[in-house]
Design an enzyme around this catalytic site. Structure first.
Site, PDB file in Angstrom:
ATOM      1  N   ASP A 108      64.378  56.625  47.381  1.00 48.20           N
ATOM      2  CA  ASP A 108      65.542  56.763  46.500  1.00 48.20           C
ATOM      3  C   ASP A 108      66.732  57.196  47.336  1.00 48.20           C
ATOM      4  O   ASP A 108      66.578  57.649  48.478  1.00 48.20           O
ATOM      5  CB  ASP A 108      65.284  57.786  45.376  1.00 48.20           C
ATOM      6  CG  ASP A 108      65.019  59.194  45.907  1.00 48.20           C
ATOM      7  OD1 ASP A 108      64.309  59.321  46.935  1.00 48.20           O
ATOM      8  OD2 ASP A 108      65.512  60.168  45.320  1.00 48.20           O
ATOM      9  N   GLU A 173      63.096  62.090  45.683  1.00 54.63           N
ATOM     10  CA  GLU A 173      63.417  63.196  46.589  1.00 54.63           C
ATOM     11  C   GLU A 173      64.810  63.740  46.354  1.00 54.63           C
ATOM     12  O   GLU A 173      65.042  64.951  46.380  1.00 54.63           O
ATOM     13  CB  GLU A 173      63.275  62.749  48.053  1.00 54.63           C
ATOM     14  CG  GLU A 173      63.228  63.894  49.049  1.00 54.63           C
ATOM     15  CD  GLU A 173      64.574  64.336  49.579  1.00 54.63           C
ATOM     16  OE1 GLU A 173      64.616  65.355  50.277  1.00 54.63           O
ATOM     17  OE2 GLU A 173      65.595  63.653  49.318  1.00 54.63           O
TER      18      GLU A 173
HETATM   19  C1  LIG Z   1      67.474  66.337  54.152  1.00 56.55           C
HETATM   20  C2  LIG Z   1      67.173  65.244  53.142  1.00 56.55           C
HETATM   21  N1  LIG Z   1      67.447  63.975  53.699  1.00 56.55           N
HETATM   22  C3  LIG Z   1      67.998  65.434  51.896  1.00 56.55           C
HETATM   23  O1  LIG Z   1      69.080  64.887  51.800  1.00 56.55           O
HETATM   24  N2  LIG Z   1      67.508  66.208  50.959  1.00 56.55           N
HETATM   25  C4  LIG Z   1      68.188  66.537  49.734  1.00 56.55           C
HETATM   26  C5  LIG Z   1      67.131  67.026  48.786  1.00 56.55           C
HETATM   27  C6  LIG Z   1      67.622  67.517  47.490  1.00 56.55           C
HETATM   28  C7  LIG Z   1      67.356  68.722  46.971  1.00 56.55           C
HETATM   29  N3  LIG Z   1      67.918  68.748  45.752  1.00 56.55           N
HETATM   30  C8  LIG Z   1      68.505  67.595  45.581  1.00 56.55           C
HETATM   31  N4  LIG Z   1      68.294  66.835  46.627  1.00 56.55           N
HETATM   32  C9  LIG Z   1      69.224  67.608  49.983  1.00 56.55           C
HETATM   33  O2  LIG Z   1      69.086  68.384  50.930  1.00 56.55           O
HETATM   34  O3  LIG Z   1      70.203  67.658  49.211  1.00 56.55           O
HETATM   35 ZN   LIG Z   2      69.397  63.042  50.881  1.00 58.21          ZN
HETATM   36 ZN   LIG Z   3      66.544  62.369  52.617  1.00 56.20          ZN
END
Ligand SMILES: C[C@H](N)C(=O)N[C@@H](Cc1c[nH]cn1)C(=O)O
Ligand SMILES: [Zn+2]
Ligand SMILES: [Zn+2]
Length: 480
Positions: A108, A173
């Site tokens: 996603d 994610e």
């Molecule tokens: C580090 C990873 N690629 C990422 O972007 N994670 C998101 C995960 C997240 C947590 N809540 C909503 N999305 C982030 O760090 O924002």
């Molecule tokens: Zn991300």
């Molecule tokens: Zn990510």
């Protein structure tokens, strides 16, 4: 042993170079599917992306491919009955004589609109100046395609994978990894039985010049504050000054959560942070980074801190609170004179050791309710957690990190820095706890890739050399 590995890798790397057009084509197809997990209307596209992966895995000869359903999306933010996208599972090999590596990634992406300021359609991969622009190019479709590309190159060369590979790709994610914790618990002694280590390629180099291996992540608790007032949106000429406005209440409360210098004002939050030890303090010294790298990545000179150590500590080991948006507020061009009847403010807190998610939520709700009560507004307010995901910090001295360090050195001709990450990958700690294995974060993209931002990109070099790094990691790990 190492020489053996390197002689195997030489033709593999040549094959990876030869397959570059096909690898870019694979990423082009992946980016073309707008699999935005946070937008309900695009949920069918997230599911389409799962089917795309299934087809790619089938073509590559994967065994036991499964699209695992996760049931309905839990409240509070979705329409009732909305199905979560499936987890894509696949394996390549099950030789008991080989080690087993589980690779995780997400299919996603964050939302993206051309009118946000993209130079080209975000869902059309564009190659320009040796960079691949498109939503998901670096986060996380590029790295997910990277694993497929590595298998592709092995197949093309008739070279056996050095390990058994288990793939676990999720479609939520960016929206809190809903449902995945439970799936991992269910499959720990089933699909994931025998996994020796987990490798995740879903973060970025710290800067733009030096590769890194990552051993820590911040967590993320995401909240909304809903303020409800009049029965409908109203004319500000008729009702302005004579009713309590929901947006005014919301902004007053939201504006007190955090100071302009990033200080979180919620009592109890900063007190939960683990104290800085002298040992940890020294870890920041050898890391190559400076404020210019930060400015380059943010496209501005808006840094709160100028000193490297302060920047790194505030990205990695201290919490931060960011205000993201207001649902229901007027946000188009022009000058609409409306009083919105209901607004929902969104903010998140990046969490760090030793913060407790439940305690944090209680502190947040208490603070918001207290500040709202002071307004003596007849409107109603509700503050709630949308999703949380824990922080993760591990010990990077194990076979997996050593293999990744050798792989990085071979491909990039430089020893990697060992870093933590300010972002979150909620499922990391669950893999560690449920599978009782260590986890390695082996990033592909650079610190200026613009993940979550407009004009997200992945350098062609990072994509192709990244495939080599992931491949070399598997070979060094197999032989460790
Ligand atoms: C580090 C990873 N690629 C990422 O972007 N994670 C998101 C995960 C997240 C947590 N809540 C909503 N999305 C982030 O760090 O924002
Ligand atoms: Zn991300
Ligand atoms: Zn990510």
């Amino acid at each position: 042993m190492s020489n053996n590995v390197e002689s195997t890798l030489k033709p593999l790397f040549e094959e990876i170079n030869n397959l570059k057009p096909q690898f870019i084509e694979r990423l082009t197809k992946a980016v073309a599917i707008p699999s935005v997990s946070g937008d309900e209307s695009l949920r069918p596209k997230v599911v389409e992306m799962a089917h795309f992966l299934k087809q790619e895995l089938t073509n590559l000869g994967a065994q036991d491919i499964q699209l695992k359903p996760l049931g309905k999306q839990p409240p509070p933010v979705s329409t009732e009955g909305l199905e979560l996208p499936p987890i894509v599972l696949a394996r390549f090999g099950s030789d008991p004589a080989k080690k087993t590596v589980l690779v995780y990634g997400h299919y996603d992406v964050q939302p993206a609109l051309l009118e946000d300021g993209w130079h080209s359609d975000p869902f059309t991969l564009v190659e320009k100046d040796s960079k691949l622009f498109g939503r998901g190019s670096t986060d996380d479709k590029g790295p997910v395609m990277g694993w497929l590309n590595s298998i592709h190159a092995h197949n093309k060369l008739g070279l056996e994978l050095p390990v058994n590979l288990v793939c676990c790709f999720e479609g939520m994610e960016e929206s809190g990894s809903l449902g995945l914790d439970e799936l991992i618990a269910r499959e720990a002694n089933a699909y994931f039985k025998g996994v020796d280590t987990v490798c995740i390629s879903d973060n970025y180099w710290l800067g733009t010049k030096k590769p890194v291996l990552t051993y820590g992540l911040r967590g993320c608790n995401y909240y909304q504050i809903i303020v409800n007032g009049p029965g409908a949106d109203l004319h500000s000429g008729i009702f302005g000054g004579v009713i309590h406005e929901p947006m005014t209440d919301l902004i007053k409360v939201m504006g007190q959560l955090v100071d302009v210098d990033g200080t979180i004002n919620i009592p109890g939050v900063n007190e939960m942070v683990a104290p800085l030890t002298e040992e940890e303090s020294k870890l920041y010294d050898p890391i190559e980074f400076d404020v210019d790298e930060l400015n380059l990545a943010s496209g501005s000179k808006t840094a709160i801190y100028q000193d490297k150590k302060d920047i790194l500590m505030h990205r990695w080991r201290y919490p931060s609170l960011s205000l993201h948006g207001i649902e229901g507020a007027f946000s188009a061009g022009g000058a609409k004179t409306v009083i919105p009847a209901k607004v929902s403010g969104k903010f998140s807190i990046r969490t760090v050791p030793d913060m407790d998610s439940d305690k944090l939520t209680q502190y947040v709700i208490d603070f918001v309710n207290k500040r709202f009560a002071e307004l003596k507004s007849p409107n109603t307010l509700k503050c709630e957690l949308i999703h949380d995901g824990n922080y993760w910090k591990s010990d990077p001295f194990n076979e997996s990190f050593t293999a990744a360090a050798k792989a990085t050195k071979l491909v990039w001709n430089i020893d990697p820095d060992f870093t933590r990450e300010g972002g979150s990958i909620p499922i990391t700690i669950t893999f560690e706890e449920q599978l009782k294995t260590n986890v390695l974060l082996l990033p592909m993209g650079k610190g200026d890739d613009g993940a979550h931002s407009i004009n997200e990109k992945l350098d062609v070099a990072n994509y192709i050399e990244g495939v080599k790094t992931l491949s070399a990691y598997l070979h060094y790990y197999a032989n460790a």
